[in-house]
Scaffold this motif. Structure first.
Motif, short mmCIF file in Angstrom:
data_model
loop_
_atom_site.label_atom_id
_atom_site.label_comp_id
_atom_site.label_asym_id
_atom_site.label_seq_id
_atom_site.Cartn_x
_atom_site.Cartn_y
_atom_site.Cartn_z
N SER A 209 21.14 17.36 41.84
CA SER A 209 21.31 16.45 42.94
C SER A 209 22.77 15.84 42.65
N GLY A 210 23.87 16.56 41.96
CA GLY A 210 25.56 16.62 41.67
C GLY A 210 25.61 16.03 40.77
N ARG A 211 24.64 15.04 39.49
CA ARG A 211 25.59 14.60 38.64
C ARG A 211 26.40 15.70 37.36
N THR A 212 27.18 15.24 37.26
CA THR A 212 27.96 16.01 36.61
C THR A 212 28.73 15.22 35.40
N ASP A 213 27.88 14.47 35.14
CA ASP A 213 28.70 13.68 33.63
C ASP A 213 27.34 13.47 33.31
N ARG A 214 26.54 14.76 32.89
CA ARG A 214 25.20 14.28 31.96
C ARG A 214 24.84 15.09 30.59
N ASP A 215 25.76 16.46 31.46
CA ASP A 215 25.88 17.62 30.28
C ASP A 215 25.75 17.70 28.76
N THR A 216 26.81 16.43 28.26
CA THR A 216 26.57 16.21 26.83
C THR A 216 24.98 15.30 26.61
N TYR A 217 24.43 14.95 27.49
CA TYR A 217 23.15 14.29 27.08
C TYR A 217 22.19 14.79 27.31
N TRP A 218 22.09 16.05 28.56
CA TRP A 218 21.64 17.13 27.82
C TRP A 218 20.85 17.92 27.06
N SER A 219 22.16 18.10 27.04
CA SER A 219 22.58 18.89 25.49
C SER A 219 21.78 18.38 24.04
N ALA A 222 17.97 18.16 24.74
CA ALA A 222 17.53 19.40 24.31
C ALA A 222 17.52 19.57 23.11
N GLY A 223 18.42 19.07 21.92
CA GLY A 223 18.16 20.03 21.16
C GLY A 223 17.26 18.76 20.10
N GLU A 224 16.73 17.35 20.51
CA GLU A 224 16.16 16.80 19.68
C GLU A 224 14.86 16.61 19.81
N SER A 225 14.26 17.55 21.15
CA SER A 225 12.94 17.60 21.61
C SER A 225 12.29 18.67 20.73
N GLY A 226 12.54 19.58 20.95
CA GLY A 226 11.91 20.37 20.43
C GLY A 226 11.29 21.35 21.26
N ASP A 227 11.34 21.06 22.38
CA ASP A 227 11.00 21.94 23.79
C ASP A 227 10.69 23.37 23.47
N THR A 228 12.80 23.84 23.48
CA THR A 228 12.86 24.58 23.59
C THR A 228 12.01 25.54 22.26
N ALA A 229 11.90 24.97 21.49
CA ALA A 229 11.37 25.70 19.94
C ALA A 229 10.18 26.43 20.26
N GLU A 230 9.35 25.47 20.47
CA GLU A 230 8.35 25.53 21.79
C GLU A 230 8.02 26.40 22.89
N THR A 249 10.97 5.43 29.85
CA THR A 249 10.79 4.70 30.57
C THR A 249 11.68 3.35 31.07
N SER A 250 12.52 3.33 30.35
CA SER A 250 13.72 1.85 29.78
C SER A 250 14.38 2.21 29.36
N GLY A 251 15.36 3.22 29.25
CA GLY A 251 16.61 3.68 28.72
C GLY A 251 16.51 4.69 27.68
N ARG A 252 15.51 4.65 26.76
CA ARG A 252 15.76 5.27 26.02
C ARG A 252 15.84 6.44 26.21
N SER A 253 16.50 7.55 25.16
CA SER A 253 16.86 8.97 25.68
C SER A 253 15.78 10.34 25.41
N GLY A 254 14.14 9.75 25.60
CA GLY A 254 13.60 10.08 25.85
C GLY A 254 12.55 10.46 24.39
N SER A 255 11.40 10.75 24.61
CA SER A 255 10.28 10.93 23.80
C SER A 255 9.30 11.67 23.35
N SER A 256 8.91 12.52 22.04
CA SER A 256 7.97 12.83 21.93
C SER A 256 6.56 12.39 22.08
N THR A 257 5.39 13.14 22.11
CA THR A 257 3.54 11.99 22.23
C THR A 257 2.59 13.08 21.22
#
Length: 257
Positions: A209-219, A222-230, A249-257
């Protein structure tokens, strides 16, 4: 039947159905106004991983209910733009399943989805020139991003309808299915989407969509999530991955379930 938006959730896929059969599923002011809060509710549901937008019966959406334009055209357009923007901002993959006419406000909604699958025989048109309406800037930019300036001008200047073959060639739709096969293909593809990493999808959706200010956020995510390792482990072990990161869902940085 009262015009309304129906919805349900099955197997991680939310389906929103445009229902106004007396006017080929044209959107009333109340329907436009009800879409953003409905999308907010579905976005907050952790069980929802994909959203499908479609029309009841053999028509996707014939646009705005013209009778709603008699009172306040600017207010009607404001409601349509708010609905379009809410759909474009939905944080999970969205897919428009199109049969029959997808015209005016219907095309506006379909373009706001991430993907568009159509049944052969569907027809697409952007028709404000037939009514002397200035098409919203947001919708115009979104149309140009899909089909390019030349085809956008053709559609906007003429208000003419195009068939599925041309819609596919120009990028307005992503897949065209033979009659009777749309539902099966949409079900198959949404199952695929629901099985993939929401982390990858959410980041890709923002970047495309063109956002250019979230590279660090998503990096960081990715480091926190464990999705890459999985994902790597599942590939090496030749098993389906079990991704656990979910869209906040409410401004959190993501969660694991």
């Amino acid at each position: 039947m009262e015009p309304q938006l129906l919805h349900g959730v099955t197997g991680h896929v939310a389906t929103v159905v445009i229902r106004h059969p007396e006017k080929r599923n044209a959107m009333t002011a109340a329907m436009w106004g009800s879409l953003p809060p409905l999308l907010e509710t579905l976005a907050a549901d952790p069980d929802v991983r994909v959203l499908v937008l479609t029309g009841e019966g053999g028509t996707f959406c014939a646009g705005a209910d013209i009778s709603t334009l008699r009172g306040s055209p600017l207010e009607a357009q404001r409601l349509a733009v708010a609905a379009e923007e809410a759909l474009a901002a939905f944080p999970k993959p969205t897919l428009a399943a199109v049969r029959g006419h997808c015209v005016g406000g219907g095309a506006q909604l379909a373009a706001a989805c991430d993907l568009r699958f159509a049944e052969e025989g569907a027809r697409f048109g952007v028709t404000p020139a037939k009514l002397g309406i200035v098409y919203p800037a947001s919708a115009t930019r979104r149309l140009v991003s899909l089909v390019g300036p030349a085809i956008a001008k053709y559609l906007l200047f003429s208000g003419e309808l195009i068939e599925t073959g041309r819609a596919l060639r120009t990028g307005l739709v992503d897949e065209v299915l033979p009659e009777g096969e749309l539902d099966e293909r949409v079900a198959e593809f949404t199952r695929i989407l629901a099985s993939r990493s929401q982390l990858t999808q959410a980041a890709a959706k923002e970047f495309v969509s063109g956002r250019t200010d979230r590279d660090t956020y998503w990096s960081e995510r990715a480091g926190e999530s464990g999705d890459t390792a999985e994902g790597v482990a599942a590939f090496l072990e030749r098993r389906p991955p079990r991704f656990t990161w979910t869209v906040p869902t409410s401004g959190r940085s993501g969660s694991s379930t």
